[in-house]
Motif scaffolding. Structure first.
Motif, PDB file in Angstrom:
ATOM      1  N   ALA A   1      57.921  34.000  40.041  1.00 28.00           N
ATOM      2  CA  ALA A   1      56.913  34.875  40.639  1.00 28.00           C
ATOM      3  C   ALA A   1      56.190  35.669  39.561  1.00 28.00           C
ATOM      4  O   ALA A   1      54.984  35.892  39.647  1.00 28.00           O
ATOM      5  CB  ALA A   1      57.554  35.814  41.649  1.00 28.00           C
ATOM      6  N   PHE A   2      56.907  36.098  38.542  1.00 30.94           N
ATOM      7  CA  PHE A   2      56.286  36.832  37.435  1.00 30.94           C
ATOM      8  C   PHE A   2      55.297  35.952  36.687  1.00 30.94           C
ATOM      9  O   PHE A   2      54.194  36.387  36.360  1.00 30.94           O
ATOM     10  CB  PHE A   2      57.379  37.349  36.488  1.00 30.94           C
ATOM     11  N   VAL A   3      55.677  34.708  36.437  1.00 33.86           N
ATOM     12  CA  VAL A   3      54.789  33.782  35.723  1.00 33.86           C
ATOM     13  C   VAL A   3      53.557  33.463  36.567  1.00 33.86           C
ATOM     14  O   VAL A   3      52.433  33.448  36.058  1.00 33.86           O
ATOM     15  CB  VAL A   3      55.557  32.493  35.337  1.00 33.86           C
ATOM     16  N   SER A   4      53.744  33.235  37.858  1.00 34.65           N
ATOM     17  CA  SER A   4      52.604  32.950  38.734  1.00 34.65           C
ATOM     18  C   SER A   4      51.665  34.142  38.822  1.00 34.65           C
ATOM     19  O   SER A   4      50.437  33.984  38.782  1.00 34.65           O
ATOM     20  CB  SER A   4      53.081  32.583  40.138  1.00 34.65           C
ATOM     21  N   GLY A   5      52.214  35.334  38.935  1.00 37.37           N
ATOM     22  CA  GLY A   5      51.375  36.533  38.974  1.00 37.37           C
ATOM     23  C   GLY A   5      50.581  36.707  37.690  1.00 37.37           C
ATOM     24  O   GLY A   5      49.409  37.086  37.719  1.00 37.37           O
ATOM     25  N   GLY A   6      51.206  36.416  36.568  1.00 35.75           N
ATOM     26  CA  GLY A   6      50.495  36.482  35.290  1.00 35.75           C
ATOM     27  C   GLY A   6      49.388  35.447  35.194  1.00 35.75           C
ATOM     28  O   GLY A   6      48.315  35.717  34.660  1.00 35.75           O
ATOM     29  N   ALA A   7      49.651  34.256  35.723  1.00 38.91           N
ATOM     30  CA  ALA A   7      48.628  33.204  35.701  1.00 38.91           C
ATOM     31  C   ALA A   7      47.431  33.593  36.569  1.00 38.91           C
ATOM     32  O   ALA A   7      46.274  33.380  36.187  1.00 38.91           O
ATOM     33  CB  ALA A   7      49.218  31.884  36.165  1.00 38.91           C
ATOM     34  N   TYR A   8      47.702  34.187  37.728  1.00 44.18           N
ATOM     35  CA  TYR A   8      46.605  34.635  38.584  1.00 44.18           C
ATOM     36  C   TYR A   8      45.811  35.753  37.916  1.00 44.18           C
ATOM     37  O   TYR A   8      44.589  35.792  38.001  1.00 44.18           O
ATOM     38  CB  TYR A   8      47.131  35.095  39.942  1.00 44.18           C
ATOM     39  N   ALA A   9      46.496  36.656  37.241  1.00 44.01           N
ATOM     40  CA  ALA A   9      45.800  37.731  36.525  1.00 44.01           C
ATOM     41  C   ALA A   9      44.929  37.158  35.414  1.00 44.01           C
ATOM     42  O   ALA A   9      43.799  37.618  35.198  1.00 44.01           O
ATOM     43  CB  ALA A   9      46.810  38.725  35.959  1.00 44.01           C
ATOM     44  N   LEU A  10      45.430  36.165  34.712  1.00 40.12           N
ATOM     45  CA  LEU A  10      44.635  35.542  33.654  1.00 40.12           C
ATOM     46  C   LEU A  10      43.431  34.791  34.212  1.00 40.12           C
ATOM     47  O   LEU A  10      42.364  34.768  33.587  1.00 40.12           O
ATOM     48  CB  LEU A  10      45.503  34.613  32.807  1.00 40.12           C
ATOM     49  N   LEU A  11      43.573  34.180  35.375  1.00 39.59           N
ATOM     50  CA  LEU A  11      42.423  33.532  36.000  1.00 39.59           C
ATOM     51  C   LEU A  11      41.349  34.548  36.364  1.00 39.59           C
ATOM     52  O   LEU A  11      40.157  34.299  36.180  1.00 39.59           O
ATOM     53  CB  LEU A  11      42.856  32.748  37.238  1.00 39.59           C
ATOM     54  N   PHE A  12      41.768  35.710  36.885  1.00 40.42           N
ATOM     55  CA  PHE A  12      40.809  36.775  37.183  1.00 40.42           C
ATOM     56  C   PHE A  12      40.103  37.228  35.906  1.00 40.42           C
ATOM     57  O   PHE A  12      38.871  37.377  35.884  1.00 40.42           O
ATOM     58  CB  PHE A  12      41.522  37.964  37.840  1.00 40.42           C
ATOM     59  N   LEU A  13      40.868  37.424  34.836  1.00 43.84           N
ATOM     60  CA  LEU A  13      40.269  37.842  33.566  1.00 43.84           C
ATOM     61  C   LEU A  13      39.361  36.770  32.976  1.00 43.84           C
ATOM     62  O   LEU A  13      38.343  37.099  32.356  1.00 43.84           O
ATOM     63  CB  LEU A  13      41.365  38.220  32.569  1.00 43.84           C
TER      64      LEU A  13
ATOM     65  N   SER B   1      46.712  26.390  44.843  1.00 42.05           N
ATOM     66  CA  SER B   1      46.389  27.285  45.951  1.00 42.05           C
ATOM     67  C   SER B   1      44.920  27.671  45.871  1.00 42.05           C
ATOM     68  O   SER B   1      44.286  27.557  44.829  1.00 42.05           O
ATOM     69  CB  SER B   1      47.250  28.544  45.904  1.00 42.05           C
ATOM     70  N   ALA B   2      44.402  28.143  46.993  1.00 42.59           N
ATOM     71  CA  ALA B   2      43.009  28.584  47.026  1.00 42.59           C
ATOM     72  C   ALA B   2      42.811  29.871  46.233  1.00 42.59           C
ATOM     73  O   ALA B   2      41.717  30.149  45.765  1.00 42.59           O
ATOM     74  CB  ALA B   2      42.562  28.784  48.463  1.00 42.59           C
ATOM     75  N   ALA B   3      43.865  30.641  46.055  1.00 41.42           N
ATOM     76  CA  ALA B   3      43.760  31.869  45.250  1.00 41.42           C
ATOM     77  C   ALA B   3      43.429  31.545  43.799  1.00 41.42           C
ATOM     78  O   ALA B   3      42.822  32.361  43.105  1.00 41.42           O
ATOM     79  CB  ALA B   3      45.053  32.663  45.333  1.00 41.42           C
ATOM     80  N   GLY B   4      43.792  30.364  43.353  1.00 38.72           N
ATOM     81  CA  GLY B   4      43.449  29.941  42.005  1.00 38.72           C
ATOM     82  C   GLY B   4      41.951  29.783  41.821  1.00 38.72           C
ATOM     83  O   GLY B   4      41.452  29.847  40.700  1.00 38.72           O
ATOM     84  N   ALA B   5      41.214  29.576  42.879  1.00 38.15           N
ATOM     85  CA  ALA B   5      39.752  29.510  42.809  1.00 38.15           C
ATOM     86  C   ALA B   5      39.129  30.860  43.149  1.00 38.15           C
ATOM     87  O   ALA B   5      38.079  31.216  42.625  1.00 38.15           O
ATOM     88  CB  ALA B   5      39.224  28.455  43.771  1.00 38.15           C
ATOM     89  N   LEU B   6      39.783  31.591  44.021  1.00 38.55           N
ATOM     90  CA  LEU B   6      39.220  32.863  44.487  1.00 38.55           C
ATOM     91  C   LEU B   6      39.229  33.931  43.403  1.00 38.55           C
ATOM     92  O   LEU B   6      38.266  34.696  43.276  1.00 38.55           O
ATOM     93  CB  LEU B   6      40.007  33.339  45.704  1.00 38.55           C
ATOM     94  N   LEU B   7      40.255  33.982  42.597  1.00 41.21           N
ATOM     95  CA  LEU B   7      40.354  35.039  41.596  1.00 41.21           C
ATOM     96  C   LEU B   7      39.341  34.914  40.464  1.00 41.21           C
ATOM     97  O   LEU B   7      38.728  35.911  40.091  1.00 41.21           O
ATOM     98  CB  LEU B   7      41.780  35.129  41.074  1.00 41.21           C
ATOM     99  N   PRO B   8      39.107  33.733  39.872  1.00 37.32           N
ATOM    100  CA  PRO B   8      38.047  33.676  38.864  1.00 37.32           C
ATOM    101  C   PRO B   8      36.667  33.958  39.456  1.00 37.32           C
ATOM    102  O   PRO B   8      35.818  34.591  38.818  1.00 37.32           O
ATOM    103  CB  PRO B   8      38.118  32.267  38.284  1.00 37.32           C
ATOM    104  N   ALA B   9      36.448  33.522  40.696  1.00 39.88           N
ATOM    105  CA  ALA B   9      35.168  33.801  41.352  1.00 39.88           C
ATOM    106  C   ALA B   9      34.991  35.297  41.564  1.00 39.88           C
ATOM    107  O   ALA B   9      33.906  35.849  41.339  1.00 39.88           O
ATOM    108  CB  ALA B   9      35.084  33.058  42.687  1.00 39.88           C
ATOM    109  N   ALA B  10      36.073  35.982  41.966  1.00 43.25           N
ATOM    110  CA  ALA B  10      36.000  37.430  42.175  1.00 43.25           C
ATOM    111  C   ALA B  10      35.771  38.163  40.864  1.00 43.25           C
ATOM    112  O   ALA B  10      34.978  39.120  40.803  1.00 43.25           O
ATOM    113  CB  ALA B  10      37.273  37.922  42.845  1.00 43.25           C
ATOM    114  N   GLY B  11      36.429  37.744  39.805  1.00 43.34           N
ATOM    115  CA  GLY B  11      36.214  38.365  38.494  1.00 43.34           C
ATOM    116  C   GLY B  11      34.794  38.178  38.002  1.00 43.34           C
ATOM    117  O   GLY B  11      34.160  39.118  37.495  1.00 43.34           O
TER     118      GLY B  11
END
Length: 144
Positions: A23-35, A79-89
């Motif tokens: 979960a920690f690694v996945s959360g970090g990956a999502y944060a990096l996608l946003f960045l 997951s769709a969040a993998g596309a949503l986070l870079p788009a949101a950033g």
């Protein structure tokens, strides 16, 4: 009926549940996608106006780049969040740089290149998110 006394009560504290490092690694990956999306927006806001004659080449390339980032983020994370986070950033940074400063200047100007960058990038980011949702729903339908 069975009777209980206080000696049968376990008074020791419960052990802590094991930490989920996944979960920690996945959360970090999502944060990096946003960045990553935010960095693409930051760079794009300053480079969108490069053109070859009347064609805003940089704006078109940058719009396509956010589409590719969203699609690959969704495929990589599954997951769709993998596309949503870079788009949101990307959208957050791009919108902030379109707002005028107190002095009246703006970073993304109201030109053809600016319109292609903002509207084209928004459409491409939305297309990447829609692609992620559609591909996830198709995958679920195949499994069931």
């Amino acid at each position: 009926m069975r009777t209980y006394n206080l000696q049968s009560v376990d008074s020791l504290p419960q052990p802590r549940p094991p930490r989920d490092s996944q979960a920690f690694v996945s959360g970090g990956a999502y944060a990096l996608l946003f960045l990553l999306g935010a960095m693409q927006g930051l760079i794009g806001c300053f480079q969108f106006s490069r053109s070859a004659g009347p064609v805003p080449v940089a704006a078109l390339i940058l719009a396509g780049l956010i589409l590719v980032t969203c699609v690959l983020g969704a495929m990589g994370m599954g997951s769709a969040a993998g596309a949503l986070l870079p788009a949101a950033g990307w959208l957050l940074v791009s919108v902030v740089f379109t707002l005028p400063t107190p002095g009246g200047s703006v970073i993304v100007t109201n030109t053809a290149a600016g319109a292609w960058y903002l509207y084209g990038g928004s459409v491409c980011a939305a297309a990447g998110v829609v692609f992620a949702f559609v591909s996830r729903s198709r995958a679920r339908m195949r499994r069931s």
